[in-house]
Design an enzyme around this catalytic site. Sequence first.
Site, PDB file in Angstrom:
ATOM      1  CG  PHE A  81      63.365  55.081  69.939  1.00  0.00           C
ATOM      2  CD1 PHE A  81      62.554  53.962  69.930  1.00  0.00           C
ATOM      3  CD2 PHE A  81      62.770  56.337  70.067  1.00  0.00           C
ATOM      4  CE1 PHE A  81      61.176  54.080  70.034  1.00  0.00           C
ATOM      5  CE2 PHE A  81      61.393  56.459  70.177  1.00  0.00           C
ATOM      6  CZ  PHE A  81      60.597  55.334  70.158  1.00  0.00           C
ATOM      7  CE1 TYR A 149      70.388  45.913  72.107  1.00  0.00           C
ATOM      8  CE2 TYR A 149      69.194  43.846  72.434  1.00  0.00           C
ATOM      9  CZ  TYR A 149      69.205  45.187  72.093  1.00  0.00           C
ATOM     10  OH  TYR A 149      68.030  45.805  71.748  1.00  0.00           O
TER      11      TYR A 149
END
Length: 338
Positions: A81, A149
């Site tokens: 994560f 991103y």
Amino acid sequence: MGMDERAGQDLILVTGGAGYVGSHANKLLHRHGYDTVVLDNLAYGHKECSKWGSFVLGDLADRDALLDLFEKNRFTAVMHFAAYTYVGESTDFPEKYYQNNVANTLNLLNAMIEHGVRRMVFSSTCAVYGNPVKIPIPEDHPLDPISPYGRGKQMVETILEDLSEAHGLRYASLRYFNAAGADPEGEIGEWHDPETHLIPLVLDAALGRREDVKIFGTDYDTPDGTCIRDYIHVTDLAAAHLAALEYLETKHKSGIFNLGNGNGFSVRQVIDEARRVTGREIRTRQVERRPGDPDALIGSSEKASRTLGWTPRFTDLPEIIGTAWEWHKKLNSEILRA
Ligand code: UDP
């Protein structure tokens, strides 16, 4: 053999396990009998949210520390994560995003391969699709990310594909839509600093911690003119990670899955529902569009449902906002004041 029986001996490395989605997955792993080590640099995560398993303060940039961690622990899989998640910032400082989200992920993968750990569940994003040409978005929709991103996440997906060919790595790339809500038991929830996401900002306004909520654009091609997003409850996301882990273990295959709830809600719908759920006044201010926001993003999670047997449980907006509200009140009345 059921998941709980097999899970008994399994030790999972949860990078970013002190963050929003990672902490919910970590909680659920323990509920299902897994043991975990959380690795987090606490740049954005919160130690208070890493309540299960052991905690290691560390950074994926530190290759020696990573190798040492794999040396000391026999991990069966990694849930990855840890990443920076501010889309706007990624446009201003792309190098920061490629370094942390791509290069440091490669450090992690190198350590995994070196130590024979060959399963990864990876946090990807619907940002890999860019502006949708089709709604709901299926996994085979063209990939055309519009931010560093999104491009970084796509790069990692490509790296995983190549490593699976070369080294027999099995991975699940989970493309989240808009993560929302909080642990229904109120132990953990969304806690970003700075906060940029719609629901926590709306709840801040409900608490009177913010004068109003900006509505970014009211001239979109949607029924009420505001953007539509697919809000998926964080506990449902966590459950999908466990289902994906089980899939890697039992089916020995890799896969890419959208995780959304298949329903879209507009910015105005979210604000109206938050007024009902909280019973508070929420003032709004209409401002210019935020650059890079498509009209509507709704995912098809049909593949995850068919292949992983995963279906979201918190599909109602009042439930999603309700769990977020309970957590948000606690965060502001107890945790931030402590
Ligand atoms: N949004 C808004 N005001 C805010 C923050 C977000 O109108 O203060 C809108 C944003 O334009 C988008 C939606 O709310 O259409 C969800 O944005 P968020 O930043 O929560 O998630 P994203 O879709 O960017 O991942």
